[in-house]
Design a protein around this motif. Structure first.
Motif, PDB file in Angstrom:
ATOM      1  N   ILE A   1       0.937  -1.149   0.051  1.00 22.38           N
ATOM      2  CA  ILE A   1       0.180   0.040  -0.178  1.00 22.38           C
ATOM      3  C   ILE A   1       0.909   1.246  -0.039  1.00 22.38           C
ATOM      4  CG2 ILE A   1      -0.286   0.111   2.496  1.00 22.38           C
ATOM      5  CD1 ILE A   1      -2.997   1.130   2.062  1.00 22.38           C
ATOM      6  N   GLU A   2       2.133   1.005   0.676  1.00 24.14           N
ATOM      7  CA  GLU A   2       3.147   2.318   0.550  1.00 24.14           C
ATOM      8  C   GLU A   2       3.517   2.655  -0.490  1.00 24.14           C
ATOM      9  OE1 GLU A   2       6.486   4.014   3.461  1.00 24.14           O
ATOM     10  OE2 GLU A   2       5.587   2.173   3.984  1.00 24.14           O
ATOM     11  N   HIS A   3       3.806   1.477  -1.531  1.00 24.03           N
ATOM     12  CA  HIS A   3       4.432   1.885  -2.795  1.00 24.03           C
ATOM     13  C   HIS A   3       3.481   2.367  -3.707  1.00 24.03           C
ATOM     14  CE1 HIS A   3       6.818   1.451  -6.242  1.00 24.03           C
ATOM     15  NE2 HIS A   3       5.772   0.606  -6.891  1.00 24.03           N
ATOM     16  N   LEU A   4       2.402   1.706  -3.388  1.00 23.47           N
ATOM     17  CA  LEU A   4       1.329   1.905  -4.689  1.00 23.47           C
ATOM     18  C   LEU A   4       0.466   3.311  -4.400  1.00 23.47           C
ATOM     19  CD1 LEU A   4      -0.409  -1.488  -5.307  1.00 23.47           C
ATOM     20  CD2 LEU A   4       1.305  -0.323  -6.860  1.00 23.47           C
ATOM     21  N   HIS A   5       0.325   3.634  -3.027  1.00 22.63           N
ATOM     22  CA  HIS A   5      -0.726   4.647  -2.831  1.00 22.63           C
ATOM     23  C   HIS A   5      -0.375   5.605  -1.904  1.00 22.63           C
ATOM     24  CE1 HIS A   5      -4.069   2.760  -4.757  1.00 22.63           C
ATOM     25  NE2 HIS A   5      -3.622   1.409  -4.055  1.00 22.63           N
ATOM     26  N   VAL A   6       1.000   5.750  -1.245  1.00 18.82           N
ATOM     27  CA  VAL A   6       1.414   6.686  -0.336  1.00 18.82           C
ATOM     28  C   VAL A   6       2.324   7.715  -1.044  1.00 18.82           C
ATOM     29  CG1 VAL A   6       2.392   7.348   1.838  1.00 18.82           C
ATOM     30  CG2 VAL A   6       0.718   5.489   1.642  1.00 18.82           C
ATOM     31  N   ASP A   7       2.223   8.827  -1.058  1.00 19.73           N
ATOM     32  CA  ASP A   7       3.142   9.998  -1.378  1.00 19.73           C
ATOM     33  C   ASP A   7       3.227  11.022  -0.425  1.00 19.73           C
ATOM     34  OD1 ASP A   7       4.938  11.298  -3.170  1.00 19.73           O
ATOM     35  OD2 ASP A   7       3.233  12.507  -4.124  1.00 19.73           O
ATOM     36  N   TYR A   8       4.315  10.694   0.443  1.00 19.40           N
ATOM     37  CA  TYR A   8       4.435  11.585   1.602  1.00 19.40           C
ATOM     38  C   TYR A   8       5.854  11.795   1.722  1.00 19.40           C
ATOM     39  CZ  TYR A   8       4.052  14.274   5.765  1.00 19.40           C
ATOM     40  OH  TYR A   8       4.270  15.279   6.914  1.00 19.40           O
ATOM     41  N   PRO A   9       6.193  13.197   1.669  1.00 16.35           N
ATOM     42  CA  PRO A   9       5.766  14.331   1.218  1.00 16.35           C
ATOM     43  C   PRO A   9       5.140  14.373  -0.099  1.00 16.35           C
ATOM     44  CG  PRO A   9       8.129  14.806   1.747  1.00 16.35           C
ATOM     45  CD  PRO A   9       7.560  13.493   2.281  1.00 16.35           C
ATOM     46  N   GLN A  10       4.346  14.986  -0.437  1.00 14.59           N
ATOM     47  CA  GLN A  10       3.937  14.921  -1.902  1.00 14.59           C
ATOM     48  C   GLN A  10       4.971  15.400  -2.719  1.00 14.59           C
ATOM     49  OE1 GLN A  10       0.169  17.225  -2.668  1.00 14.59           O
ATOM     50  NE2 GLN A  10       0.054  16.704  -4.738  1.00 14.59           N
ATOM     51  N   ASN A  11       4.991  14.486  -3.976  1.00 16.63           N
ATOM     52  CA  ASN A  11       5.845  14.826  -4.962  1.00 16.63           C
ATOM     53  C   ASN A  11       5.633  16.423  -5.470  1.00 16.63           C
ATOM     54  OD1 ASN A  11       6.987  15.044  -7.732  1.00 16.63           O
ATOM     55  ND2 ASN A  11       7.690  13.044  -7.011  1.00 16.63           N
TER      56      ASN A  11
ATOM     57  N   ILE B   1      -2.131   8.890  -1.404  1.00 19.65           N
ATOM     58  CA  ILE B   1      -2.435   9.528  -0.227  1.00 19.65           C
ATOM     59  C   ILE B   1      -1.337  10.202   0.167  1.00 19.65           C
ATOM     60  CG2 ILE B   1      -3.456   9.104   2.121  1.00 19.65           C
ATOM     61  CD1 ILE B   1      -4.305   6.256   0.961  1.00 19.65           C
ATOM     62  N   HIS B   2      -1.642  11.671   0.489  1.00 21.41           N
ATOM     63  CA  HIS B   2      -0.561  12.542   1.044  1.00 21.41           C
ATOM     64  C   HIS B   2      -0.544  12.585   2.498  1.00 21.41           C
ATOM     65  CE1 HIS B   2      -0.328  13.326  -3.311  1.00 21.41           C
ATOM     66  NE2 HIS B   2      -1.680  13.762  -3.168  1.00 21.41           N
ATOM     67  N   GLU B   3      -0.406  11.575   3.041  1.00 23.83           N
ATOM     68  CA  GLU B   3      -0.340  11.481   4.663  1.00 23.83           C
ATOM     69  C   GLU B   3       0.853  10.814   5.392  1.00 23.83           C
ATOM     70  OE1 GLU B   3      -1.965  13.673   6.497  1.00 23.83           O
ATOM     71  OE2 GLU B   3      -3.546  14.155   5.314  1.00 23.83           O
ATOM     72  N   ARG B   4       1.344  10.764   6.395  1.00 23.14           N
ATOM     73  CA  ARG B   4       2.388  10.204   7.028  1.00 23.14           C
ATOM     74  C   ARG B   4       1.882   8.629   7.102  1.00 23.14           C
ATOM     75  NH1 ARG B   4       6.132  13.113   9.434  1.00 23.14           N
ATOM     76  NH2 ARG B   4       5.541  15.268   9.952  1.00 23.14           N
ATOM     77  N   PRO B   5       2.768   7.731   6.699  1.00 25.02           N
ATOM     78  CA  PRO B   5       2.329   6.321   6.905  1.00 25.02           C
ATOM     79  C   PRO B   5       2.132   5.940   8.057  1.00 25.02           C
ATOM     80  CG  PRO B   5       4.555   6.564   5.624  1.00 25.02           C
ATOM     81  CD  PRO B   5       4.179   8.020   6.149  1.00 25.02           C
TER      82      PRO B   5
ATOM     83  N   GLU C   1     -10.697   7.790  10.643  1.00 18.59           N
ATOM     84  CA  GLU C   1     -11.745   8.726  11.508  1.00 18.59           C
ATOM     85  C   GLU C   1     -11.650  10.313  11.029  1.00 18.59           C
ATOM     86  OE1 GLU C   1     -11.169   7.666  15.778  1.00 18.59           O
ATOM     87  OE2 GLU C   1     -11.723   5.533  14.901  1.00 18.59           O
ATOM     88  N   THR C   2     -10.484  10.412  10.396  1.00 20.20           N
ATOM     89  CA  THR C   2     -10.206  11.783   9.824  1.00 20.20           C
ATOM     90  C   THR C   2      -9.908  11.994   8.368  1.00 20.20           C
ATOM     91  OG1 THR C   2      -7.860  11.562   9.959  1.00 20.20           O
ATOM     92  CG2 THR C   2      -9.004  12.626  12.200  1.00 20.20           C
ATOM     93  N   ARG C   3     -10.121  13.061   8.003  1.00 20.81           N
ATOM     94  CA  ARG C   3      -9.964  13.237   6.587  1.00 20.81           C
ATOM     95  C   ARG C   3      -8.612  13.123   6.234  1.00 20.81           C
ATOM     96  NH1 ARG C   3     -14.210  14.853   3.329  1.00 20.81           N
ATOM     97  NH2 ARG C   3     -16.133  15.091   4.508  1.00 20.81           N
ATOM     98  N   PHE C   4      -8.184  12.650   4.823  1.00 27.11           N
ATOM     99  CA  PHE C   4      -7.011  12.435   4.523  1.00 27.11           C
ATOM    100  C   PHE C   4      -6.721  13.325   3.200  1.00 27.11           C
ATOM    101  CE2 PHE C   4      -4.763   8.497   6.315  1.00 27.11           C
ATOM    102  CZ  PHE C   4      -5.477   8.714   7.621  1.00 27.11           C
ATOM    103  N   ARG C   5      -5.620  14.204   2.908  1.00 26.88           N
ATOM    104  CA  ARG C   5      -5.193  14.677   1.525  1.00 26.88           C
ATOM    105  C   ARG C   5      -5.023  13.799   0.589  1.00 26.88           C
ATOM    106  NH1 ARG C   5      -1.017  17.444   1.050  1.00 26.88           N
ATOM    107  NH2 ARG C   5      -0.152  16.507   2.748  1.00 26.88           N
ATOM    108  N   MET C   6      -5.695  13.687  -0.545  1.00 30.06           N
ATOM    109  CA  MET C   6      -5.486  12.756  -1.618  1.00 30.06           C
ATOM    110  C   MET C   6      -5.235  13.281  -2.964  1.00 30.06           C
ATOM    111  SD  MET C   6      -7.594   9.637  -0.348  1.00 30.06           S
ATOM    112  CE  MET C   6      -9.285  10.614   0.281  1.00 30.06           C
TER     113      MET C   6
END
Length: 169
Positions: free
Chosen positions: A51-61, A91-95, A122-127
């Motif tokens: 999931i980290e490789h495919l969907h996580v981009d933090y900090p955002q490129n 997803i642009h949030e910390r792992p 439970e909270t909104r994420f920046r994506m």
């Protein structure tokens, strides 16, 4: 300087000795090339699916102009048959924050009609949502970018998030 034949006679090397080594050297080169291509073939088919490789981009490129096109090419995101993915989310949030979704009290059946349980943040994420606008075969895929904020849905195991299942705006 002595001619090559004279040096070979003094060293005791005969031309037929060298000829006997030639097939062995050719065989070694063929084995080396087979191993080289075999290694590349197996590693090419193994794509990172975490999931980290495919969907996580933090900090955002910082490639904002063509963000989706750049990120999907950089991470080799495609369908198993090499078709372009129709929709992909970064997803642009910390792992660590994404990992905490697995402890959320908001548990439900996943929206993809599976028997798996999903956990909702439970909270909104920046994506960033990348929607396919042109192309059918990877890497000739072109995407439209849509920054959003929403709740993420993930499946989890004992170690944390396993698959990103979607989002709710």
């Amino acid at each position: 300087m002595l001619p090559v034949r004279a040096r070979a006679r003094r060293a005791g090397v005969k031309a037929r000795d060298v000829k006997g080594i030639l097939p062995l050297m050719v065989l070694m080169v063929i084995v080396f090339l087979l191993l080289l291509f075999w290694e590349n073939e197996t590693t090419e088919d193994i794509t990172l699916t975490s999931i980290e490789h495919l969907h996580v981009d933090y900090p955002q490129n910082s490639a904002l102009l063509r963000y989706c096109n750049y990120m999907i090419l950089q991470r080799v995101i495609r369908e198993p048959d090499h078709a372009c993915k129709k929709l992909h989310v970064f997803i642009h949030e910390r792992p660590q924050k994404i990992n905490s979704v697995c402890t959320s009290s908001k548990q439900m059946t996943c929206p993809n009609y599976s028997d798996s349980s999903c956990f909702q943040s439970e909270t909104r994420f920046r994506m960033t949502v990348c929607q396919l606008i042109d192309g059918t075969r990877y890497p000739a895929c072109r995407y439209q970018i849509a920054p959003i904020e929403g709740f993420i849905l993930v499946t989890c195991d004992d170690l944390g998030p396993v698959n990103f299942q979607g989002y709710i705006e």
